[in-house]
Write an enzyme that holds these catalytic residues in place. Structure first.
Site, mmCIF file in Angstrom:
data_model
loop_
_atom_site.group_PDB
_atom_site.id
_atom_site.type_symbol
_atom_site.label_atom_id
_atom_site.label_comp_id
_atom_site.label_asym_id
_atom_site.label_seq_id
_atom_site.Cartn_x
_atom_site.Cartn_y
_atom_site.Cartn_z
ATOM 1 N N LYS A 138 -36.397 27.613 21.339
ATOM 2 C CA LYS A 138 -35.297 28.326 21.952
ATOM 3 C C LYS A 138 -35.519 28.306 23.461
ATOM 4 O O LYS A 138 -36.661 28.255 23.927
ATOM 5 C CB LYS A 138 -35.306 29.770 21.429
ATOM 6 C CG LYS A 138 -34.239 30.640 22.044
ATOM 7 C CD LYS A 138 -33.634 31.599 21.051
ATOM 8 C CE LYS A 138 -32.400 32.271 21.657
ATOM 9 N NZ LYS A 138 -31.324 31.314 21.963
ATOM 10 N N CYS A 168 -26.033 24.927 28.986
ATOM 11 C CA CYS A 168 -25.638 26.031 28.125
ATOM 12 C C CYS A 168 -24.256 26.513 28.513
ATOM 13 O O CYS A 168 -24.029 26.897 29.660
ATOM 14 C CB CYS A 168 -26.625 27.194 28.198
ATOM 15 S SG CYS A 168 -26.117 28.534 27.100
ATOM 16 N N ILE A 180 -26.354 15.880 21.958
ATOM 17 C CA ILE A 180 -25.581 16.627 22.931
ATOM 18 C C ILE A 180 -25.841 18.127 22.767
ATOM 19 O O ILE A 180 -26.237 18.569 21.688
ATOM 20 C CB ILE A 180 -24.055 16.390 22.751
ATOM 21 C CG1 ILE A 180 -23.597 16.762 21.336
ATOM 22 C CG2 ILE A 180 -23.674 14.975 23.085
ATOM 23 C CD1 ILE A 180 -22.105 16.697 21.086
ATOM 24 N N ASN A 181 -25.576 18.880 23.812
ATOM 25 C CA ASN A 181 -25.467 20.329 23.655
ATOM 26 C C ASN A 181 -24.111 20.625 23.013
ATOM 27 O O ASN A 181 -23.377 19.707 22.643
ATOM 28 C CB ASN A 181 -25.618 21.003 25.024
ATOM 29 C CG ASN A 181 -26.148 22.429 24.889
ATOM 30 O OD1 ASN A 181 -25.768 23.160 23.974
ATOM 31 N ND2 ASN A 181 -27.026 22.829 25.785
ATOM 32 N N THR A 182 -23.758 21.891 22.887
ATOM 33 C CA THR A 182 -22.507 22.232 22.196
ATOM 34 C C THR A 182 -21.285 21.913 23.055
ATOM 35 O O THR A 182 -21.355 21.868 24.279
ATOM 36 C CB THR A 182 -22.477 23.722 21.855
ATOM 37 O OG1 THR A 182 -22.690 24.470 23.056
ATOM 38 C CG2 THR A 182 -23.546 24.073 20.837
ATOM 39 N N GLY A 241 -29.935 20.878 14.114
ATOM 40 C CA GLY A 241 -29.621 22.173 14.725
ATOM 41 C C GLY A 241 -28.967 23.101 13.734
ATOM 42 O O GLY A 241 -29.621 23.785 12.940
#
Lengths: 312, 259
Positions: free
Chosen positions: A45, A130, A191-193, A265
């Site tokens: 995290k 983020c 990728i991130n979200t 994830g």
């Protein structure tokens, strides 16, 4: 015997199955399901300089084959991480990749400096993407010059393998990837979200208290595969691919697109045993096709358009 | 470990309420107030990941390896769960969370709507321990109190309240707490689960009357095991707690009741 070991530039992993930041805590909660040392890596995290309590609830909204979250980087801060969480992960024999975030470039540098003093961290993953924090996060991830500055700042204080996790919320992912590689990134996570929103039609309120959040899960997988493929076509930088991996076939798709490693994830929420099980399933996938090295899959997607060639 | 459990019964109770009974080894060690995290899609089907997340359901009762759940079909997930048939398999993770702390004090169990879900198992356990307790159940109407009869097995002290007066007395549960407390031999501890406005009203009452109150919170959950921090609630001291792993049951005084 199938060889699952992969090299991502300076980072060698025993296999290409990792777990994605933010979905696995610091590993404690998942030890009951399989040994953490079985994974290629545990990506923690996000850790910030100071403790953060995160966003107001509700922080979660389910969508079609996906989930929106707005956790807001809740974490105990770098000192607590070093005192309690890192030693625990090391005792488990996990390969530890620490995801770091900050509000300012100074904060990123300060966290990385502190982590550089610790033993047993295989790599840093810089979270410049983020979508759930108002300051910093998203601007760092969407403006190439800002992304470059953050990467360079961490590069200056962190001598080990450096991963930068990119946001998909950009027009040209290759532009961002190139920028952070030039600034010293060894590896790219993709990728991130995807930023998203959902509205309750009874109350007319956003389903997330934060109004917008990050979309993950099978719903985003095609976007992720496309971005991995685009970056792999343009650059030689090794890629950790992630976004909606629920099966070994999903993992293989990312590898074929050009990822050298993948991360599970949202799939951890569906089936907490998933990432551990994928290691064996990947070996089986290769074995069933007479392959003995997972690197034989990386970037091997065809050019398309050949209607008679649908199988290996 | 996740367990593939067989459905024994999945019965409509009236209103949008259902009672699901499964045969589960892992849940046989559960304590009252704990929950299970269920994949609502029957394991006979290839997964579609839609719905994607598990659904946390309080354990309604437990007899040997038979665990049951009381649920309401409030969204897509529970509507799909309502279609599951006896003989089919469901994937379930549990028991999860921290349940009610059992002491020697007399206890008043309060369930608002589907908040009755953790209360039958608690009543069952208090009955077995031979402790003094009573049950107060509230709902909008009689149709949503079909589960009230389940409690008769463990106690005759069941008080019913409906918004419209169609069953039991008319009003909301908090209206009747003081007079029910007065019937106990000693001031009871309150154990409550239900909508947040009900829990907030009980918290205000507990603060005013210096009562002990444990509340079981409901929250949207992803992992269910304490890792993702999606179900976090805020505490009075400014810190956070995970409803799934630190709860779902909390002493009311540690929680932040400001909106």
């Amino acid at each position: 015997m199938v060889d699952l070991a992969v090299n991502l530039g300076p980072l060698r992993l025993k296999n290409p199955i990792a777990v994605a930041s933010g979905t696995f805590g610091f590993g404690r909660e998942y030890e009951q399901f399989y040994p953490l040392r079985d994974l290629g890596a545990v990506i923690t995290k996000a850790v910030t300089l100071e403790k953060r309590v995160g966003n107001k609830p509700p922080r979660l909204a389910e969508t079609a084959a996906g989930v929106l979250n707005s956790i807001g980087l809740e974490n105990p801060g770098v000192e607590q991480f070093l005192a309690a969480d890192l030693p625990h992960l090391r005792r488990c024999g996990a390969t530890v990749i620490v995801n770091i975030a900050g509000r300012t470039i100074q904060e990123y540098r300060a966290v990385a400096t502190r982590l550089a003093q610790a033993e047993g961290i295989a790599a840093l993953e810089v979270n410049i993407s983020c979508p759930n924090v108002k300051e910093g996060g998203i601007a760092f991830g969407t403006e190439p010059q800002m992304a470059q500055k953050v990467t360079a700042a961490v590069r200056g204080v962190w001598p080990g393998p450096l991963i930068v996790k990119l946001s998909p919320n950009v027009t040209d992912i290759v532009l961002l990837a190139r920028a952070v590689v030039e600034a010293g990134a060894d590896i790219i996570s993709l990728i991130n979200t995807l930023t998203g929103m959902a509205i309750d039609t009874d109350t007319w309120q956003p389903k997330l208290a934060n109004v917008v959040g990050g979309l993950s899960g099978p719903a985003v997988k095609p976007v992720a595969v496309r971005m991995v493929w685009q970056v792999a076509q343009a650059l030689t930088v090794p890629i950790i691919g992630m976004g909606g991996i629920m099966t070994v076939e999903d993992a293989v798709e990312f590898l074929l697109a050009g990822a050298t490693c993948v991360a599970v994830g949202t799939g951890n929420f569906w089936q907490p045993t998933l990432a551990g099980a994928l290691v064996g399933q990947l070996a089986d996938y290769l074995g069933a096709r007479g392959l003995n090295d997972v690197n034989q899959l990386v970037g091997k997607v065809g050019k398309g358009g050949d209607k008679w060639r649908n199988c290996v | 470990m996740p367990e593939n459990v067989e459905i024994i019964q999945n019965k409509p109770l009236g209103g949008d309420y259902y009672r699901l009974t499964v045969s589960s080894q892992s849940l046989s060690r559960a304590t009252p107030g704990q929950f299970a995290h269920l994949l609502v899609q029957s394991q006979q089907e290839p997964p579609t990941w839609d719905p994607l997340l598990r659904r946390p359901l309080s354990i309604y009762d437990l007899e040997g390896d038979k665990a049951s759940f009381l649920y309401r079909t409030v969204g897509r997930g529970t509507k799909i769960l309502a279609r599951a048939k006896p003989g089919e398999k469901l994937d379930l993770l549990g028991p999860l969370g921290r349940g009610f702390q059992l002491g020697a004090a007399p206890t008043l169990l309060i369930g608002g709507g589907v908040g009755a879900a953790p209360m039958l198992f608690l009543a069952h356990t208090l009955h077995e321990r031979g402790q003094e307790f009573a049950v107060l159940l509230g709902a909008r109407s009689a149709q949503e109190l079909a589960h009230a009869g389940d409690f008769a097995k463990y106690t005759s002290a069941v008080f019913l309240v409906t918004d419209d007066g169609s069953l039991g007395r008319q009003g909301i549960v908090t209206d009747f707490v003081p007079e029910i407390i007065a019937q106990f031999s000693a001031i009871p501890k309150l154990c409550a689960c239900g909508p947040m406005p009900m829990l907030a009203a009980l918290a205000a009452l507990a603060a005013k009357e210096k009562l002990a109150l444990d509340v079981s919170l409901e929250a949207r959950m992803a992992c269910g095991v304490g890792a993702c921090l999606a179900c976090t609630c805020f505490l009075r001291d400014g810190n956070t707690a995970r409803v799934c792993a630190d709860g779902p049951v909390f002493p009311y005084e540690v929680l932040d009741w400001r909106g």
